[in-house]
Structure formats: C-alpha cells, structure tokens
Design an enzyme around this catalytic site. Structure first.
Site, PDB file in Angstrom:
ATOM      1  N   GLU A 173      -2.536   1.217   5.332  1.00  0.00           N
ATOM      2  CA  GLU A 173      -3.271   0.423   3.991  1.00  0.00           C
ATOM      3  C   GLU A 173      -4.385   1.170   3.568  1.00  0.00           C
ATOM      4  OE1 GLU A 173      -3.380  -1.360   1.904  1.00  0.00           O
ATOM      5  OE2 GLU A 173      -1.553  -2.698   1.810  1.00  0.00           O
ATOM      6  N   HIS A 187       2.965   1.163   1.168  1.00  0.00           N
ATOM      7  CA  HIS A 187       3.556   0.618  -0.110  1.00  0.00           C
ATOM      8  C   HIS A 187       3.178   1.763  -1.316  1.00  0.00           C
ATOM      9  CE1 HIS A 187      -0.332  -0.908  -2.077  1.00  0.00           C
ATOM     10  NE2 HIS A 187      -0.538  -1.256  -0.916  1.00  0.00           N
ATOM     11  N   HIS A 233      -9.174  -1.291  -5.960  1.00  0.00           N
ATOM     12  CA  HIS A 233      -8.210  -2.143  -7.195  1.00  0.00           C
ATOM     13  C   HIS A 233      -8.955  -1.644  -8.531  1.00  0.00           C
ATOM     14  CE1 HIS A 233      -5.589  -5.348  -4.756  1.00  0.00           C
ATOM     15  NE2 HIS A 233      -5.475  -3.954  -4.462  1.00  0.00           N
ATOM     16  N   ASP A 240      -5.150   3.264  -2.118  1.00  0.00           N
ATOM     17  CA  ASP A 240      -4.304   1.986  -1.840  1.00  0.00           C
ATOM     18  C   ASP A 240      -3.115   1.924  -2.633  1.00  0.00           C
ATOM     19  OD1 ASP A 240      -3.413  -0.542  -1.226  1.00  0.00           O
ATOM     20  OD2 ASP A 240      -4.882  -1.605  -2.996  1.00  0.00           O
ATOM     21  N   GLU A 281       4.105  -4.454  -3.004  1.00  0.00           N
ATOM     22  CA  GLU A 281       3.262  -5.146  -2.055  1.00  0.00           C
ATOM     23  C   GLU A 281       2.043  -5.690  -2.584  1.00  0.00           C
ATOM     24  OE1 GLU A 281      -0.476  -5.209   0.644  1.00  0.00           O
ATOM     25  OE2 GLU A 281      -0.126  -4.141  -1.406  1.00  0.00           O
ATOM     26  N   GLU A 282       1.570  -5.424  -3.677  1.00  0.00           N
ATOM     27  CA  GLU A 282       0.413  -5.728  -4.324  1.00  0.00           C
ATOM     28  C   GLU A 282       0.317  -7.151  -4.916  1.00  0.00           C
ATOM     29  OE1 GLU A 282      -2.440  -4.423  -4.074  1.00  0.00           O
ATOM     30  OE2 GLU A 282      -2.200  -2.433  -4.085  1.00  0.00           O
TER      31      GLU A 282
END
Length: 990
Positions: A302, A229, A374, A241, A276-277
């Site tokens: 991922e 993603h 994140h 990510d 995706e998140e």
C-alpha cells in the site's frame, strides 16, 4: 533531653548533616566504636564544590600541633596523593557534573544522528542497479502518467498495460499464467471507518482485476497472495498510492520468471486489483475467483504517503511475521498496528478484506507525509528509485521466504519492531505476557533481597521517610508543565503540529528536563541524601512496575500489541537499579576513627570534618557510568524510534478532526516526557550551563513553533472538493476542510471576485467546515451543450410501483430505470418520515428496504414475473442469483444504501428492483405521503484532468476544480471529498 553543651550539639549536628550528605567511608568515633548508630556513609557521588575546597584545606585554621597530629594519624591511610593517571581517570569518569553533562548531551545527539544515518543507509541502492528495479521504475512512470481513478478512461489504459506486461512475462514460463478477471460480487459492506456504525451498504461490483498465478512444485501447499491496487483517487496520479505497490509486484513477477530463479514450492498469486480507493472492492471481488480457494497467506502493498521507507505496520500473527526477519532492510513496528486499531489513523487497506476472509498476512505501506496523500503531488516528480527499491526488495525477500519455505503455524498476535533498519525483533504476545509476569515477580524479589543486604551491611545510609518524595513530586510538576505548554500550543493553533512535530518535541523535552533539574537539584540542596540517583532509580522502577502491570492486563484483555516499549523500559530501569544495589551490597566497609572529643572549641572540629570530606573525595566509585549506560542510551533510542515513527504517521491527522489533533498532542507530550524520564536519576548533577542551554533551546523552539508558518509547500493544508449539479441547473461547489482555513482560498478565486459570487460556510463537527458556492459548470461527456444538461445526463424512471396505499402488511415492489450517461457508479439512498440513509431519525429503527435487485435481462422493459406478491418469502438471505441472472440481495435488518458499479462505458442504464416494508406501527393519520419511500439517486464522475469535446470545442471536464487548483496558495493541496469529483442527484418517491 541532651546534657551536652551548645558546642557539642553544633558539632553533632554538623556531623549528622555530613552523615546525611554523600559520604563513602564508614567512620566511627573512638568514643563509641561499637555503636552501630554512629556509623554513616560517605558517598562516592562527590560534589564538585568539594573538589574546589580540596586545595583550601591546607590553609584552613591553624590547629594545635597535638590536635593536628591526632587528626593526621586518624586519617593517614587516606591522605596519600594519587598518581596523575589515577587523578585523570577520576576527573574524567567520576560522577562529576562535567562528565555527566557530556554523557547526556552525547546520548541525545547519538540517538538523533544514528536514526537519521541508518534511515539514509536503508535507502541506498546496491550497485549496479538491479534489473528488476530498472524495469519497475519504467512501469511506475507509465502507470502514473495520468490520473487514473476507477471511473476514468486512463484507468482502462493502466489495466491494459498491466495485463499486457503480465502476459508477456507469463509467456516465458509454462507454469505462469496471467488473465483478466471479470467476476462480479454483491455483498454487504459495513462502515470501514466507524466500527460502531450499523449502516448496511449493499454493493454490486464488476471486477477488472488482473490475476497472475505462478504454480508451485507442491500443489498440496496453500497458496500465497501478493496484492496491490492500480486505481488512484480522482485528484492524484497514484505514484505512491499505489503505483509503487504495482511496480514492485511486476518486479517480483519478473524475478520469479527469471531463468536463474527456481520454481517456488507453493503457488504464488498476484492480484493487481482495481477500485480499492472507494471501498476496497478489488480485494473483495477476488474471493469470487476460483484461485482464491487455495489462498491462505497474503502480502499487501500500500501507499498512504508519498515516499520514504515502506513500513510493515500490520500483521495477523506471529507465524507469518517471523518470515519478515529475513528481509534485507527491515522497517516495522507493531505500535502502528495498535494506532491503526485504536482509530488514531483514519484509513483502510485491502489488508482488512483479506484478514476478514481468514487469510494470514502482512500490510506494508508508505506512510508519510499524509498531507500529500491523495493529492496531485503524489506523482512521479515526487517519487524516487530509493523508495521504490525499499518496498520492492523487502517485498521480494518476504515473498521468496514465504513461497519457498514452510510457514509457522503460531497464530497468536505478535509484537514486532526493527532496530535501526538492521535487525528485526518479534515475539508472540503470549510470550510477552509470560515475560511480563515473570519480571513483575522476579525484579521486586531481587530488589528486596539486595536492599536487605545493603541495610544489614550499612553501606547505604538513607532513612525510610527521607528523600523518597522528591522524584514523584518533581515528575508530577514536570509533566504538568509539559501538559500546560502543550495545551497552549494546541489552543494557540492546533495546526502547528501538522507542519512540524520535531520543534515542539524539542521544546517540551527541554522544558521537562529544566523543571526536573530545578526540582531535584533544589531537593538535593535542601535535604541531601546518600546516592540520590539510586533512590530515584528505585522509584522509577516502581512506577514502571505499575505501568508493566497495566500493560500486562491490556495484553490479556485487548491483545494490545503497542505497549511493548513499557517492558523494555522496565527491564532497563531494573538492570540499572539492581546494579546500583549490587554495588552497594558488595562495597567493602572502611572505617576511620574520629577523635574522642568532638566538643573542643575552635577550628579543630571543622578541620576534622573537612579532612573527612577530603578522604571521601579520594574514595571514588564509577558504578554511575554503568547505570547510565544500562538505562539512558537504549531508553532514548527506543523512545525516539517509535515516538518519531508515530508522530510522522499521525501528526497531520489534525487536519481530519480535532479529536485526532488532541490525540496527536497528547502523544507528542508523552514522547517528550519519555525522552526526559530516563535522565531524572542523574539530572541533579547536570552542569548549570546545560540547563541554561536547555532554557535557550526551549525558548527558541517554542518561538519557532508559535510564529512559524502553519503550512508550507512540503506540509500543505489539504482541502477536499466535490461539485453537485442539480436539476435546476445549479452547479454547487463544496469545499471541505478545517474551519477557518477555507474562506481565504475561496475569496481569492477569480470567478468569485469578478462575478461577485456569494458563498456560505458552515462549521461542522470536530473542527471541520464546509463552504458552498456556485462554480463553473462541468462538461462531463463529449457531445453538445444540450447533451450535458442535467436531464440528458441523469434520468430516473419508475417502471412499476405496488405502493397504492391500500395494502398494509405485504412488501411493496418498485422498479427503477436509472440512466446515467458515462457514469461508472451510482448510489441509492432511502428515506421515510422516520428513516434516512446514514442519518436515521430513530437510530433503533430498521431500514424499510429489505431487498434490492439488479436486473441484467428485461422482458418488455419490466423485470421477470415473480411467483406472487410475497417475494420476500422465496428469496434466501444474503446474495443470490435467480434463473434469469438477476443479482438479488436480501437483508431482513434493512438496507441503508445500494451502490452499483459497472465497467462498461456504453452501458448507461441500471435497472433496479426495490422491495420494502412500511412500519405500520408508526402509521400517521395524515397525508398518504407519510407512507411513501423516498429514493435519492446519486451518480458520480471522477475524471477532471481531461477534456470533453463540446460542439467541436475542447473544454475541461471540471473547470471549477481547475480554478481551485490553479489559484490556491502554494501551501494548499486539493483532494476528493466524495466518491467522485462531480455528481448528479435526483429524488423520486415510491
């Protein structure tokens, strides 16, 4: 009653004590040569104290010449002095304290250093640097230039870049095509992180995926999908990510388009997916595209960390995982799959979507450190080419192997792991089950047979009731001490494991060895037995037999793929103990004659016994070294490999909940016990100096664990942010994190100190907390200050509502017009007096909303005419589209939430239809409002690292977040709490 004299009794007692020591020679008395009860064993496992006595025996007691001559004659076959070489071998490799201690220390150092060395080696880039890596690194720099969540302009820029790159690559080959996907999907998504939840969330999503197809030479073969993603969360640049996954896919596509690369046999489809998140939506919408019909296999890339090595941590079956054995630098472990399945890690990836659609594949991801995941620290500054190449090269090897070869159809679950990044080991769970059953039967049979032989030949003198409780008692005490100290660490400050798991692991392992040494050494001193190490090995083997039996049941009942290490432990302990029994079974019996009279006074008896000890010291055996090598090094390597991997993956989950912290500490203690358990058969022979060193190590490690900073720059505290704008003009900031750690951060914010803003903090469940304060107002859209007022950003109008309070048993119809300026997603929550989305008053009561509709065509600002008021009777369950293009989802169990995502920035208006049934069985005699349906509309904004032009002046979009990021301590990082960083919320009643 014995008629012997006290001296005879003392001599007999001395002899019996000597027999129960550790001799290796069989000796008998001339007085009773044929009496088997007079035989005993002198063990090879001599004490070093006996070595010290060897030089003193020449001067010990002046015996009578006759007696001395008799003693010498009876022992003359053992009194010859060995050569210097033989003495060197004996002193170096005999079962001596110094030799054993050195072996133990080297084993621990070997395991730690070899793991570090091979990890470093696996990240080396070949020279010259591969061209696809050079291009992939450039792609990664471009992709992660800006923070690019789904609801940001930067996300569109990343989409356009990927589409342009793939089209330029596809143009070089006629069998490669690239296109943007504009599919839509409406589906029911269960709670991704709580399998027991019954929440029904209906999602409407418009795709912005980029799809590429490399057509294979054999159209009859099922296709392979590779997926990653390109969206990030609202607080991260998304370099790891999942920028590295996207860059790796572009590199693989470059390789397939290279003129030197042959065309694959099967179709290979690339899904550069978006969104995706917040719900794995890009993977879900892929199945609306016709290319998905042919896909059977997948590789998902991922990133749940910020670098290091990319681990293969999930696989659907043995057939698919077998192809990973051909990658150049394998790094995989099914233990992580079991940890994921067991809820030890609260994350999800697109793997789940693909697997639930029946595809077969693997999940490859970066996994450490989780506290940077994140956050804005997931940026190109924190990335490196080595990590990118590890993922890209392994994924390339796997894709090529799957794309050019037939795929094994073994669908059984698999256990798998790598050996130092050099070899990949896998086998099906069915085969492991068969192996375990075989071992559970075979090992006990072999052990019993050898024990019977040893007993018959009298080569191991040990009583059935003597010496068999020392291992279990000591082990229980050792585990108890480890547990207590681990709990002390936990209660002192549970967050210490978030920064560092290695130091407390060293402390607990050292403690386990110290307590075990004291217990087993004391037992050996009080009640010595012949070959204590073999006795403990057999007890350890029995314990592992029980553990293997349990693991076998787990395989059968739950398809547990994480307990394979128990089988390895059982095999190692079995080999070591069986070798010890075999050595005793094959050992020749040597006899010496004792004098006929053991009752003579003086030093004669002591001299005989001392000479016997000397003789025992000259009969060496080195089976201990084979037993040690069979058991300890491999055991430690297996434990440290999966234990370190597991701790790196879960140690920072303590920040997410106390329950996960408990799991982390329990796992830490288990690894510490396992690291010490294999040494227990030998621990009583360790040099006392090592135990002192272990005590010092334990003390220093414990001190460092307890007094060191809980967080630092590399292992920060993670707080989560969201800001709510209310109709009344309030701009509440909500900061979520571990309770007790949030207040100091908020107290130091300039706006809080200067404006003396009050804040309230609430302790939530599971050790978390949330603080709320009035923050600086956000500027969410370009325009004037007035245009950024609540009523101009979000309006909810009720276009129609059939709930008049008169009809009872027919569904109510309501139409809403929701205008959310430049918001890409809005969430609708429903409530009545007995139901509330996500928090039902009665968890057994169905949600009242049975159908939601999203209208794309309107007639005079109203929805198209329905046939009659019984709409629910004419709509099929699930998703359907009517003749006007309206997306409809019907669910008789009830709909809890409705999430609408769109892609057009200029499409500010959502038109939603709701049909619901009131539960008249709960009708109240009170106010009519008891029968109303409440609808909360919440619309999100995710951009913060940008400006809005307000009345000609540039203003940061979410200055409250900017302030928190700027003034938070260096050991604190900020992530998003909700679907966006700011949201507006309006409530209406139908």
């Amino acid at each position: 009653m014995s008629n012997s004299s006290p001296k005879e009794q003392n001599a007999a007692a001395d002899l019996q004590s000597f027999r129960n020591g550790e001799p290796s020679l069989t000796y008998t008395s001339n007085h009773d040569n044929d009496d088997a009860d007079e035989s005993a064993i002198i063990d090879d496992d001599e004490d070093e104290e006996a070595h010290q006595q060897e030089g003193n025996t020449q001067n010990q007691g002046e015996q009578s010449p006759v007696r001395q001559q008799q003693d010498t004659a009876s022992l003359d076959s053992f009194s010859s002095q060995p050569s210097l070489f033989v003495r060197f071998i004996r002193s170096t490799f005999g079962f001596r304290k110094t030799t054993l201690t050195l072996a133990v220390v080297l084993s621990y150092l070997f395991v730690i250093l070899v793991n570090a060395a091979f990890e470093k080696q696996s990240l080396v880039i070949e020279s010259p640097e591969p061209a696809i890596l050079t291009k992939a690194w450039t792609d990664l720099q471009v992709i992660s230039k800006d923070i690019h969540p789904f609801d940001s302009k930067a996300n569109d820029e990343v989409h356009d870049y990927i589409l342009e790159r793939t089209r330029s690559i596809a143009a070089t080959k006629p069998y490669i095509e690239a296109r943007g996907d504009n599919s839509t999907v409406m589906f029911n998504q269960p709670d991704l992180f709580n399998s027991s939840s019954s929440t029904n969330r209906i999602i409407y999503f418009e795709s912005t995926n980029v799809l590429v197809r490399v057509k294979g030479t054999d159209p009859s073969l099922e296709a392979l999908l590779i997926s990653a993603h390109y969206d990030s969360v609202s607080t991260s640049y998304g370099t790891t990510d999942d920028g590295m996954g996207i860059a790796s896919m572009l590199g693989i596509l470059e390789h397939l388009a290279d003129k030197k690369t042959e065309r694959p046999k099967r179709d290979i489809i690339f899904n550069f997916n978006n969104h995706e998140e917040i719900g794995l939506l890009g993977a879900s919408v892929f199945f609306e595209h016709p290319w998905s019909d042919k896909v059977k296999y997948f590789v998902n890339l991922e990133g749940t960390g910020t670098g290091g090595r990319a681990v293969l941590f999930r696989a659907t079956d043995t057939g698919i995982i077998s192809h990973y054995s051909n990658v150049r630098s394998p790094f995989a472990n099914s233990f992580l799959q079991q940890a994921f399945n067991g809820g030890m890690i609260h994350s999800e990836t697109d793997y789940r979507v693909y697997a639930e659609h029946g595809l077969r594949g693997v999940d490859i991801a970066f996994y450490r450190p989780r506290s940077l995941y994140h956050t804005r620290r997931d940026s190109i500054k924190g990335a490196n080419r080595e990590s990118l190449w590890h993922m890209e090269s392994n994924a390339l090897d796997l894709v090529l192997d799957l794309g050019y070869n037939s795929i094994d159809e073994d669908l059984s679950p698999s256990i798998f792991f790598d050996v130092l990044g050099q070899q990949f080991v896998y086998f099906s769970l069915d085969n492991l089950y068969i192996l375990n059953i075989s071992l559970l039967v075979l090992i006990p049979v072999l052990s019993i047979v050898l024990l019977l032989i040893v007993k018959k030949r009298h080569t191991w003198h040990i009583y059935s009731t003597r010496g068999w409780l020392r291992f279990p008692i000591t082990t229980v005490f050792s585990i108890t001490f480890v547990t207590l100290v681990g709990r002390f660490f936990l209660f002192h400050d549970a967050m210490i494991i978030s920064r560092n798991w290695f130091t407390p692991l060293i402390a607990l392992t050292s403690l386990f060895l110290i307590v075990s040494y004291i217990g087993l050494n004391f037992a050996n001193w009080v009640v010595p037995i012949h070959d204590q190490k073999l006795a403990i090995l057999l007890e350890l083997n029995s314990l592992l037999w029980i553990a293997t039996l349990w693991a076998t049941v787990e395989i059968k009942r739950y398809s547990n793929v994480g307990n394979y290490a128990i089988t390895i432990y059982y095999i190692l302990a079995s080999l070591s103990s069986l070798f010890g029994l075999l050595a005793l079974a094959l050992k020749p019996r040597q006899r010496i004659e004792l004098p006929e009279d053991l009752d003579e006074e003086g030093d004669n008896t002591r001299g005989v016994q001392q000479r016997l000890k000397e003789a025992a010291l000259k009969s060496f055996s080195y089976d201990w070294s084979i037993q040690f090598l069979l058991l300890v090094p491999i055991w430690l390597l297996v434990t440290y490999s999966f234990g370190g991997l597991g701790l790196e993956a879960i140690n920072q989950t303590i920040q997410e909940s106390n329950a996960l912290g408990e799991i982390s500490f329990k796992f830490l203690g288990a690894v510490a016990v396992l690291l010490g358990l294999s040494v227990l058969p030998f621990v009583h022979k360790l040099n006392a100096a090592l135990t002192v060193l272990l005590a010092v190590t334990c003390a220093i490690s414990s001190f460092a664990t307890l007094v060191g900073p809980v967080f630092d720059y590399q292992h920060p505290l993670k707080l989560r942010f969201v800001q709510q704008v209310t109709r009344a003009g309030e701009t509440q900031v909500k900061v979520f994190g571990k309770h007790g750690f949030i207040e100091p951060v908020i107290n130091d914010l300039p706006s809080v100190k200067q404006l003396k803003r009050n804040y309230t903090c609430t302790e939530l469940s599971d050790g978390n907390g949330q603080c709320v304060y009035d923050g600086q107002r956000p500027w969410l859209v370009d325009g004037s200050a007035v245009q950024n007022e609540f009523e101009n950003l979000l309006t909810v109008k009720v276009l129609s509502d059939t709930n008049t309070g008169k009809t009872r048993y027919v569904p109510f119809d309501s139409d809403l017009e929701i205008k959310a300026v430049q918001s890409r997603h809005c969430l609708l929550l429903f409530n009545t007096t007995t139901f509330h989305s996500g928090n039902g008053v009665d968890k057994y009561k169905n949600a009242p909303v049975k159908q939601v509709s999203l209208y794309h065509k309107l007639q005079n600002n109203t929805r198209p005419e329905m046939k009659d008021n019984f709409a629910l009777s004419f709509v099929p369950s699930g998703h359907s589209v009517d003749e006007n293009g309206t997306d409809i989802y019907r669910l008789n169990q009830g709909i809890d939430e409705f999430l609408v995502d769109k892609t057009e920035w200029n499409q500010d208006t959502f038109h939603v239809g709701i049909e619901w049934l009131y539960d008249w069985s709960e009708e109240s005699d009170g106010d009519k409002r008891d029968r109303n349906l409440g609808v909360t509309v919440r619309c999100y904004y995710g951009e913060y690292d940008a400006v809005s032009v307000i009345d000609g002046e540039a203003k940061r979009k979410i200055p409250a977040l900017d302030e928190l990021l700027q003034y938070a301590p260096v050991d604190v990082e900020i992530s998003n709490l909700d679907r966006g960083l700011a949201y507006l919320e309006q409530y209406v009643e139908l």
